[in-house]
Each structure stands twice: as structure tokens, then as C-alpha cells.
Motif scaffolding. Sequence first.
Motif, PDB file in Angstrom:
ATOM      1  N   GLY A   1      18.820   9.087  -4.425  1.00  0.00           N
ATOM      2  CA  GLY A   1      17.429   8.805  -4.086  1.00  0.00           C
ATOM      3  C   GLY A   1      16.870   7.551  -4.732  1.00  0.00           C
ATOM      4  O   GLY A   1      17.482   6.929  -5.605  1.00  0.00           O
TER       5      GLY A   1
ATOM      6  N   TYR B   1      20.636   7.554   2.907  1.00  0.00           N
ATOM      7  CA  TYR B   1      19.824   8.375   2.010  1.00  0.00           C
ATOM      8  C   TYR B   1      18.361   8.448   2.424  1.00  0.00           C
ATOM      9  O   TYR B   1      17.656   9.404   2.072  1.00  0.00           O
ATOM     10  CB  TYR B   1      19.938   7.857   0.572  1.00  0.00           C
ATOM     11  CG  TYR B   1      19.461   6.434   0.382  1.00  0.00           C
ATOM     12  CD1 TYR B   1      18.142   6.164   0.039  1.00  0.00           C
ATOM     13  CD2 TYR B   1      20.328   5.365   0.542  1.00  0.00           C
ATOM     14  CE1 TYR B   1      17.698   4.872  -0.128  1.00  0.00           C
ATOM     15  CE2 TYR B   1      19.901   4.069   0.370  1.00  0.00           C
ATOM     16  CZ  TYR B   1      18.583   3.820   0.044  1.00  0.00           C
ATOM     17  OH  TYR B   1      18.157   2.528  -0.109  1.00  0.00           O
TER      18      TYR B   1
ATOM     19  N   ASN C   1      18.085  11.512   5.038  1.00  0.00           N
ATOM     20  CA  ASN C   1      18.435  12.891   4.709  1.00  0.00           C
ATOM     21  C   ASN C   1      17.804  13.282   3.379  1.00  0.00           C
ATOM     22  O   ASN C   1      16.885  12.626   2.905  1.00  0.00           O
ATOM     23  CB  ASN C   1      19.961  13.073   4.715  1.00  0.00           C
ATOM     24  CG  ASN C   1      20.678  12.095   3.801  1.00  0.00           C
ATOM     25  OD1 ASN C   1      20.160  11.683   2.768  1.00  0.00           O
ATOM     26  ND2 ASN C   1      21.891  11.692   4.191  1.00  0.00           N
ATOM     27  N   ASN C   2      18.337  14.353   2.780  1.00  0.00           N
ATOM     28  CA  ASN C   2      17.766  14.823   1.523  1.00  0.00           C
ATOM     29  C   ASN C   2      18.888  15.350   0.635  1.00  0.00           C
ATOM     30  O   ASN C   2      20.068  15.131   0.908  1.00  0.00           O
ATOM     31  CB  ASN C   2      16.697  15.882   1.780  1.00  0.00           C
ATOM     32  CG  ASN C   2      15.614  15.892   0.711  1.00  0.00           C
ATOM     33  OD1 ASN C   2      15.859  15.570  -0.448  1.00  0.00           O
ATOM     34  ND2 ASN C   2      14.402  16.263   1.096  1.00  0.00           N
ATOM     35  N   ILE C   3      18.538  16.105  -0.399  1.00  0.00           N
ATOM     36  CA  ILE C   3      19.488  16.455  -1.448  1.00  0.00           C
ATOM     37  C   ILE C   3      20.675  17.257  -0.933  1.00  0.00           C
ATOM     38  O   ILE C   3      21.819  17.026  -1.340  1.00  0.00           O
ATOM     39  CB  ILE C   3      18.768  17.211  -2.574  1.00  0.00           C
ATOM     40  CG1 ILE C   3      17.761  16.274  -3.262  1.00  0.00           C
ATOM     41  CG2 ILE C   3      19.770  17.724  -3.613  1.00  0.00           C
ATOM     42  CD1 ILE C   3      16.900  16.963  -4.290  1.00  0.00           C
TER      43      ILE C   3
ATOM     44  N   SER D   1      23.025  15.057   0.945  1.00  0.00           N
ATOM     45  CA  SER D   1      23.562  14.111  -0.030  1.00  0.00           C
ATOM     46  C   SER D   1      24.696  14.750  -0.824  1.00  0.00           C
ATOM     47  O   SER D   1      25.744  14.134  -1.047  1.00  0.00           O
ATOM     48  CB  SER D   1      22.445  13.651  -0.978  1.00  0.00           C
ATOM     49  OG  SER D   1      22.832  12.525  -1.706  1.00  0.00           O
TER      50      SER D   1
ATOM     51  N   ALA E   1      12.332  23.444   4.739  1.00  0.00           N
ATOM     52  CA  ALA E   1      12.494  22.049   5.181  1.00  0.00           C
ATOM     53  C   ALA E   1      12.183  21.891   6.667  1.00  0.00           C
ATOM     54  O   ALA E   1      12.341  22.831   7.459  1.00  0.00           O
ATOM     55  CB  ALA E   1      13.917  21.579   4.903  1.00  0.00           C
TER      56      ALA E   1
ATOM     57  N   LYS F   1      16.910  17.322   6.275  1.00  0.00           N
ATOM     58  CA  LYS F   1      15.910  17.044   5.249  1.00  0.00           C
ATOM     59  C   LYS F   1      15.823  18.163   4.208  1.00  0.00           C
ATOM     60  O   LYS F   1      14.855  18.233   3.443  1.00  0.00           O
ATOM     61  CB  LYS F   1      14.540  16.841   5.898  1.00  0.00           C
ATOM     62  CG  LYS F   1      14.421  15.563   6.728  1.00  0.00           C
ATOM     63  CD  LYS F   1      14.444  14.330   5.847  1.00  0.00           C
ATOM     64  CE  LYS F   1      14.149  13.061   6.644  1.00  0.00           C
ATOM     65  NZ  LYS F   1      14.120  11.857   5.775  1.00  0.00           N
TER      66      LYS F   1
ATOM     67  N   TYR G   1      16.562  20.700   0.967  1.00  0.00           N
ATOM     68  CA  TYR G   1      16.889  20.677  -0.452  1.00  0.00           C
ATOM     69  C   TYR G   1      18.014  21.682  -0.731  1.00  0.00           C
ATOM     70  O   TYR G   1      18.354  22.502   0.135  1.00  0.00           O
ATOM     71  CB  TYR G   1      15.664  21.038  -1.294  1.00  0.00           C
ATOM     72  CG  TYR G   1      14.585  19.988  -1.303  1.00  0.00           C
ATOM     73  CD1 TYR G   1      14.509  19.054  -2.333  1.00  0.00           C
ATOM     74  CD2 TYR G   1      13.628  19.918  -0.284  1.00  0.00           C
ATOM     75  CE1 TYR G   1      13.516  18.088  -2.355  1.00  0.00           C
ATOM     76  CE2 TYR G   1      12.634  18.957  -0.297  1.00  0.00           C
ATOM     77  CZ  TYR G   1      12.585  18.042  -1.330  1.00  0.00           C
ATOM     78  OH  TYR G   1      11.610  17.077  -1.341  1.00  0.00           O
TER      79      TYR G   1
END
Length: 323
Positions: free
Chosen positions: A75, A140, A143-145, A148, A271, A276, A278
Motif C-alpha cells: 500500500g 495495488y 485491489n486490497n490486502i 495482495s 467489502a 477490495k 481485507y
Amino acid sequence: MRSKIVLINSVRKMAKRKYTDIEKIKAIYESVKKNGYKKTSEIFDEHISLLERIVMRYQNNIVDNKMKVIIIAAGMGSRLKEMTKYLPKPLVEIEENKSLIEREIETLHKVGLNDIAIVRGYQKDKFTIKNVEYYDNDVYTENNILESLFFAEDAMEDGFICTYADSIFSQEIFQKILDAPYDMCIGVEPDWRKRYAKRDEHPTDEAELVKLEDGKITSISKFCNPDTYDGEFIGVAKFTKKGAEILRRNYHRARESKTCRFEDHQRFHDAVSIRKAYLTDMFQELIDRGYPIHAVKVNHGWVEIDTQQDFDYAKKLIENGEL
């Protein structure tokens, strides 16, 4: 009678002594192999029964420590403003000549976790840490965690610990997570409200809170009544080989199935979409499908760094020797 009292006091003293330094534990283990328990007991001035527990712990950790650690560091960290304008947040210096992520890696090494993978994205070329494996999340911003993390899926097969790169954790926290006898577990801070007392730049409604029952997570969410939840997810999770298989299989089922209720354009728990999501959204998916995720409770010893206020707080703790 006097000699008996001396012996009892000696044993009590030994029982209170804690071994957290992996090098000291290794030295005891190697001495036992070379000299036997009796001689090692004399060398280290320890009771044989305690040495036996240390040896068993070290042997168990030899197996556990084959696990990789995946540090999610893709991020931008935009809330640190000028500090991350030309530098990824994990590379911001938190103490002299040491960045956030370098400090985290150093702490991981202290508990014998040496196989490190970093998922990088924003200004990825700035990451030049040696003896780590890199995975690149070049999308990055899209998208999100959760997604990732899965750029490092190749590192998951034999089990892994995943952690956020923008937090500081004590050695004791990583040791507790490593020692936990569960296929899937996450670190949880029960006394989480204390940290938010003066944390007005990061409100409590951004905390990832968990509800517990018999040590297991039953719900995890940001969108909840905090008065009915039991702690905060600290950003560290462990998956054994079995746990990693469960995670991977269910992620791909949710991500790829055309008949699944979670497609790209549909919500995935909290989400707006699975892309997207977490980590907490994936944890809730596993819980809803009946897989147990256990809580490993910690008592402080960590700081999430999201704002300048957080950074200043963490830096002060380090300078005062409190973290």
C-alpha cells in the motif's frame, strides 16, 4: 531441613526464569546434544526438567520455523502525507538507520523465523532489503490486502505467518503466535480501547474487532457495535500447512466460481467486492463455512502506524524502551 528449603527456593527461582532469546535456547539445545542433560544442567545452572522442556520447545520450533512469513507491504500509506510521498510507508525510518519493516524482520529473526517474503507494490523499487523473497502487486491501487496477500501464494504451501508491514510487534507476540497449537489463528488485543483513548486521528470505527466464544472467533468486522465485541485483530495471523490449504481453496472458490454469490461486482462480507477485501473478510468467510479460527490473546506490545500521531506514539515507545 535447611537444604530442602534451599532446593525448593532454587527450583522456584528457575521456574520464574524465562527463555525468549532463541540463541540462548539454541545454545542449551546444542549443549544437551553434546554433553547430556546432567553436564548441561551444571553449565547453565538449571534443573534438568527445565532443560528438557527447552529442548522440546526448540525441536518443535525447528519444524514450525520452516514456515514462511509473508509481510504485506504493497500500500501507499497516504495518511502519513509527506513522509510517504516518495517512500513506501514500511521503509519510513522508525529508529536510527532502521525502517519499520527492517525492525519487524529483525524481531522475526529473534524467534527463528528467517524465511521472509515481502509483497510490495507502491514504489516497489525502493525495497532493497537482502535475503528476502519479493512478490510484486503491480495493481495495488485496484485491489486490497486480501488479494495482495495472494500474490505470494507460492509461499503459503507449507504454512505461513502473515503480518502487516505498517505495524510494530514485540518478540513475545510473534512467539505466542508461533507457539499456538492451531491450524488457523490470529492475534487479538482484548484491552484495545486503551490505545484509542488519545488516538483521535484513527477513530474506533476503523478497528477490526472480533467476537469470541470459547477462544474461537465467531465474528470479525469493522462495522459492528464495539460494546458487544471482545477485542481487536492486531494484524498477525498463522496458518499451518492444513490451514493454508483451507485458506487457499476457499479463496479461489470465492474468487473464481461463476456461480458463487461473491463475484467481482458483488459484496464480499464488509467489502464492496472480493478484489477490495481485507483479510478480515476472508476470515469471516471461513468462519461462516464452519472452519475454526482461534484467538491468540496479547497484552499490548504492538502499535499500528496509520497516521502521524501513531508514528510519534510508536517512536516514543521505542525511545523509552517500552517496545
